[in-house]
Design a protein around this motif. Structure first.
Motif, PDB file in Angstrom:
ATOM      1  N   ALA A 154      35.572 -14.427 -12.543  1.00  0.00           N
ATOM      2  CA  ALA A 154      36.986 -14.806 -12.621  1.00  0.00           C
ATOM      3  C   ALA A 154      37.279 -15.423 -13.988  1.00  0.00           C
ATOM      4  N   ILE A 155      38.490 -15.275 -14.448  1.00  0.00           N
ATOM      5  CA  ILE A 155      38.856 -15.780 -15.772  1.00  0.00           C
ATOM      6  C   ILE A 155      38.657 -17.289 -15.848  1.00  0.00           C
ATOM      7  N   PHE A 156      39.021 -18.022 -14.802  1.00  0.00           N
ATOM      8  CA  PHE A 156      38.843 -19.481 -14.853  1.00  0.00           C
ATOM      9  C   PHE A 156      37.365 -19.830 -14.959  1.00  0.00           C
ATOM     10  N   ASP A 157      36.489 -19.050 -14.306  1.00  0.00           N
ATOM     11  CA  ASP A 157      35.046 -19.294 -14.418  1.00  0.00           C
ATOM     12  C   ASP A 157      34.563 -19.032 -15.841  1.00  0.00           C
ATOM     13  N   GLN A 158      35.103 -17.998 -16.466  1.00  0.00           N
ATOM     14  CA  GLN A 158      34.723 -17.683 -17.845  1.00  0.00           C
ATOM     15  C   GLN A 158      35.172 -18.786 -18.796  1.00  0.00           C
ATOM     16  N   ILE A 159      36.368 -19.307 -18.574  1.00  0.00           N
ATOM     17  CA  ILE A 159      36.871 -20.400 -19.419  1.00  0.00           C
ATOM     18  C   ILE A 159      35.981 -21.629 -19.256  1.00  0.00           C
ATOM     19  N   ALA A 160      35.682 -21.997 -18.012  1.00  0.00           N
ATOM     20  CA  ALA A 160      34.833 -23.166 -17.754  1.00  0.00           C
ATOM     21  C   ALA A 160      33.441 -22.956 -18.345  1.00  0.00           C
ATOM     22  N   ALA A 161      32.889 -21.752 -18.204  1.00  0.00           N
ATOM     23  CA  ALA A 161      31.554 -21.464 -18.744  1.00  0.00           C
ATOM     24  C   ALA A 161      31.547 -21.561 -20.264  1.00  0.00           C
ATOM     25  N   SER A 162      32.608 -21.107 -20.899  1.00  0.00           N
ATOM     26  CA  SER A 162      32.697 -21.179 -22.354  1.00  0.00           C
ATOM     27  C   SER A 162      32.738 -22.632 -22.825  1.00  0.00           C
ATOM     28  N   ILE A 163      33.470 -23.462 -22.098  1.00  0.00           N
ATOM     29  CA  ILE A 163      33.540 -24.887 -22.460  1.00  0.00           C
ATOM     30  C   ILE A 163      32.188 -25.552 -22.209  1.00  0.00           C
ATOM     31  N   ARG A 164      31.526 -25.198 -21.090  1.00  0.00           N
ATOM     32  CA  ARG A 164      30.190 -25.740 -20.825  1.00  0.00           C
ATOM     33  C   ARG A 164      29.226 -25.372 -21.954  1.00  0.00           C
ATOM     34  N   ALA A 165      29.334 -24.141 -22.445  1.00  0.00           N
ATOM     35  CA  ALA A 165      28.466 -23.702 -23.547  1.00  0.00           C
ATOM     36  C   ALA A 165      28.730 -24.539 -24.795  1.00  0.00           C
ATOM     37  N   ASP A 166      29.993 -24.855 -25.063  1.00  0.00           N
ATOM     38  CA  ASP A 166      30.317 -25.711 -26.215  1.00  0.00           C
ATOM     39  C   ASP A 166      29.770 -27.123 -26.014  1.00  0.00           C
ATOM     40  N   LEU A 167      29.782 -27.608 -24.776  1.00  0.00           N
ATOM     41  CA  LEU A 167      29.215 -28.928 -24.482  1.00  0.00           C
ATOM     42  C   LEU A 167      27.699 -28.899 -24.695  1.00  0.00           C
ATOM     43  N   ALA A 168      27.048 -27.845 -24.200  1.00  0.00           N
ATOM     44  CA  ALA A 168      25.595 -27.739 -24.320  1.00  0.00           C
ATOM     45  C   ALA A 168      25.170 -27.627 -25.777  1.00  0.00           C
TER      46      ALA A 168
END
Length: 118
Positions: A12-26
């Motif tokens: 889902a697009i919201f999951d992709q957005i959240a995953a992208s932000i998590r990647a930036d946090l990591a």
């Protein structure tokens, strides 16, 4: 912060957005105290519905990674620090899994089972 979406993905697009932000946090591109862009701005830039971005932000809030306050937006919390501390380990694990021929889904399942204590 650059949010990446894959139109071919089943996620889902919201999951992709959240995953992208998590990647930036990591990757420590986002740090505790940093503010996320306004959901309205992200929605406009990505060409998605505002509620899709808000759902991604709420997911991150539910995980404790961001704090959301009306009028102040979403701010990265100290709970994001362990993500950056694990980043090198995760990169190494993913590289080893690729060398061994494991699919990302298989690796994710193994990590989830291990994290769940199985």
């Amino acid at each position: 912060m650059l949010i990446r979406l894959d139109p071919q993905s089943d996620a889902a697009i919201f999951d992709q957005i959240a995953a992208s932000i998590r990647a930036d946090l990591a990757a420590a591109r986002l740090r505790p105290g940093d503010r996320l862009p306004a959901a309205r701005d992200v929605a406009g830039a990505l060409g998605v519905n505002l509620h899709t971005v808000l759902r991604a932000y709420q997911e991150l809030r539910d995980e404790g990674l961001v704090e959301m306050r009306r009028g102040r937006g979403a701010t990265v919390t100290d709970a994001a620090t362990p993500l950056a501390e694990l980043h090198a380990d995760v990169v190494a694990l993913a590289a080893k899994a690729r060398r061994l021929g494991l699919s990302p889904d298989t690796l994710a399942s193994l990590v989830k089972e291990t994290a769940d204590g199985r």
